[in-house]
Design a protein around this motif. Structure first.
Motif, PDB file in Angstrom:
ATOM      1  N   HIS A 159      -8.286   0.239  -0.726  1.00 48.48           N
ATOM      2  CA  HIS A 159      -7.088  -0.155  -1.475  1.00 48.48           C
ATOM      3  C   HIS A 159      -7.371  -0.230  -2.971  1.00 48.48           C
ATOM      4  O   HIS A 159      -6.596   0.185  -3.796  1.00 48.48           O
ATOM      5  CB  HIS A 159      -6.625  -1.522  -0.950  1.00 48.48           C
ATOM      6  N   CYS A 218      -9.215  -6.059  -2.496  1.00 52.27           N
ATOM      7  CA  CYS A 218      -9.058  -5.468  -1.152  1.00 52.27           C
ATOM      8  C   CYS A 218      -9.715  -4.094  -1.096  1.00 52.27           C
ATOM      9  O   CYS A 218      -9.518  -3.293  -1.996  1.00 52.27           O
ATOM     10  CB  CYS A 218      -7.566  -5.338  -0.813  1.00 52.27           C
ATOM     11  N   GLU A 238      -4.921  -1.953   8.172  1.00 55.78           N
ATOM     12  CA  GLU A 238      -5.297  -3.331   7.886  1.00 55.78           C
ATOM     13  C   GLU A 238      -6.369  -3.745   8.890  1.00 55.78           C
ATOM     14  O   GLU A 238      -6.196  -3.625  10.107  1.00 55.78           O
ATOM     15  CB  GLU A 238      -4.101  -4.276   8.044  1.00 55.78           C
ATOM     16  N   HIS A 273      -7.801  -1.436   4.213  1.00 58.20           N
ATOM     17  CA  HIS A 273      -7.490  -2.773   3.720  1.00 58.20           C
ATOM     18  C   HIS A 273      -8.183  -3.816   4.594  1.00 58.20           C
ATOM     19  O   HIS A 273      -8.607  -3.524   5.708  1.00 58.20           O
ATOM     20  CB  HIS A 273      -5.991  -3.068   3.840  1.00 58.20           C
ATOM     21  N   MET A 275      -5.525  -5.862   1.691  1.00 55.81           N
ATOM     22  CA  MET A 275      -4.422  -6.616   2.275  1.00 55.81           C
ATOM     23  C   MET A 275      -3.117  -6.178   1.685  1.00 55.81           C
ATOM     24  O   MET A 275      -3.061  -5.601   0.618  1.00 55.81           O
ATOM     25  CB  MET A 275      -4.634  -8.124   2.072  1.00 55.81           C
ATOM     26  N   THR A 276      -2.060  -6.439   2.408  1.00 58.71           N
ATOM     27  CA  THR A 276      -0.735  -6.074   1.940  1.00 58.71           C
ATOM     28  C   THR A 276       0.115  -7.306   2.001  1.00 58.71           C
ATOM     29  O   THR A 276       1.313  -7.240   1.954  1.00 58.71           O
ATOM     30  CB  THR A 276      -0.096  -5.013   2.831  1.00 58.71           C
TER      31      THR A 276
END
Ligand SMILES: [Zn+2]
Length: 372
Positions: free
Chosen positions: A199, A207, A160, A79, A1-2
């Protein structure tokens, strides 16, 4: 995740000709050259181009200042959004999710745009994340610097994947899209399938979750298979022979008479007619499985006295292609008319025309169509 988420009865008996000994010889190919194999056909069999919704398609906001660089990415970073494992697999939900992530990244994180380059929904929809990501990917060179993985933002394409995969694994729709999409990215940028990472390989984060991270060896293998043509649409082998006696596949008017004279015939007999400036083509119908490149061969009994300039007409994708064959020689074997791009369908593919300026019977015996 970001951050988030093919009557002349007076001359009929074939025995009019004495000489049977046809010297071996080739075909005289004149007129329009047979279409050669289109180079794009070979290239097209590698990796299918996936459907990718652009930022404009899903309704992205205008971004802030972005940096597009000429260097190309050398890896893919996977991710998970760490959002809900929704069972709403619609496109509408996918687009809404992409907007939500962008809002969060811009308003929450204060970034200029979505951090990731691309996003895939649990329904398998692939979307552009950060503006310019899709145009650079289509070009196969350069990239927009992302904000998805410190140290890799100018080297790795961040994807993602919607959902939380700490223990759960992605739905088949998402995983299948991810495999095809990663293969497309690898093909466009010439990145090895082995260069797909998680990630967490770069940053202290869970992640993309153990469920998805543990799938990365399988993902690399599946992407490598698509790149090798295994998961794409490899042309199946195809070859069909249509003789003048093949039921339902050979059509010729009563002007085309039947003979068993030459021992060089294919099968029981063959058809022949006097040359004439008339549209009276003997056709061969073949069920072409898919558009592609096919080699077409003709078999005729070659006898001195038969027509030296028989027009074979190939109904190719680019239009009718005429290949002139000297049927006075070189018979009793498959003779290539050339290679052509044919479109799919059960239809007449080759014809033998009576419209020849040369003397002697034109002959319609057998044809063979082979995918190459
Ligand atoms: Zn991440």
């Amino acid at each position: 995740m970001t951050g988030n988420p093919l009557s002349r009865r007076d001359v009929v008996r074939g025995a009019v000709f004495l000489g049977v000994g046809a010297a071996t010889g080739g075909l005289s190919v004149t007129g329009a050259p047979p279409a050669l194999a289109a180079p794009d056909t070979a290239a097209a069999l590698a990796v299918p181009v996936p459907t990718i919704a652009s930022c404009a398609t899903w309704g992205a906001r205008s971004p802030g200042s972005l940096s597009v660089i000429s260097s190309s990415p050398d890896k893919i970073v996977i991710h998970h959004t760490a959002g809900a494992n929704t069972t709403n697999y619609t496109q509408a939900q996918a687009f809404a999710m992409a907007r939500s992530i962008q809002n969060f990244h811009m308003d929450g994180n204060g970034w200029s745009d979505s951090g990731q380059h691309f996003t895939i929904s649990r329904g398998g929809y692939v979307m552009e994340g950060r503006h310019n990501s899709l145009s650079r990917l289509r070009a196969g060179s350069g990239m927009v610097v992302g904000a998805h993985c410190p140290g890799q933002n100018d080297k790795g394409i961040g994807i993602e994947n919607e959902g939380t995969y700490t223990s759960a694994t992605p739905p088949a729709a998402l995983y299948d899209s991810l495999v095809q999409f990663c293969a497309y990215i690898c093909d466009q940028y010439n990145i090895a399938a082995s260069r797909i990472y998680g990630h967490r390989d770069y940053v202290a984060t869970i992640c993309p979750g153990n469920g998805l991270y543990n799938l990365l060896p399988q993902l690399r293998a599946d992407v490598a298979d698509v790149l090798a043509g295994g998961g794409g649409d490899p042309p199946p082998s195809f070859s069909a022979i249509v003789d003048n006696t093949t039921s339902g596949r050979f059509t010729a008017s009563a002007n085309w008479l039947t003979s068993t004279y030459s021992a060089e015939r294919y099968g029981a007999d063959y058809r022949y007619a006097n040359p004439a400036a008339v549209s009276d083509v003997a056709y061969y119908k073949v069920n072409i499985p898919a558009e592609g490149t096919y080699r077409i061969d003709a078999w005729y009994p070659g006898i001195a006295g038969y027509n030296t300039a028989t027009p074979y007409v190939v109904l190719a994708k680019s239009g009718n292609q005429t290949v002139v064959v000297d049927q006075s020689t070189g018979g009793g074997a498959w003779r290539s008319l050339g290679t052509f791009t044919l479109t799919a369908g059960d239809k007449n593919v080759v014809g033998v025309s009576r419209w020849s300026g040369a003397a002697g019977y034109v002959v319609a015996d057998a044809v063979r169509v082979t995918r190459v």
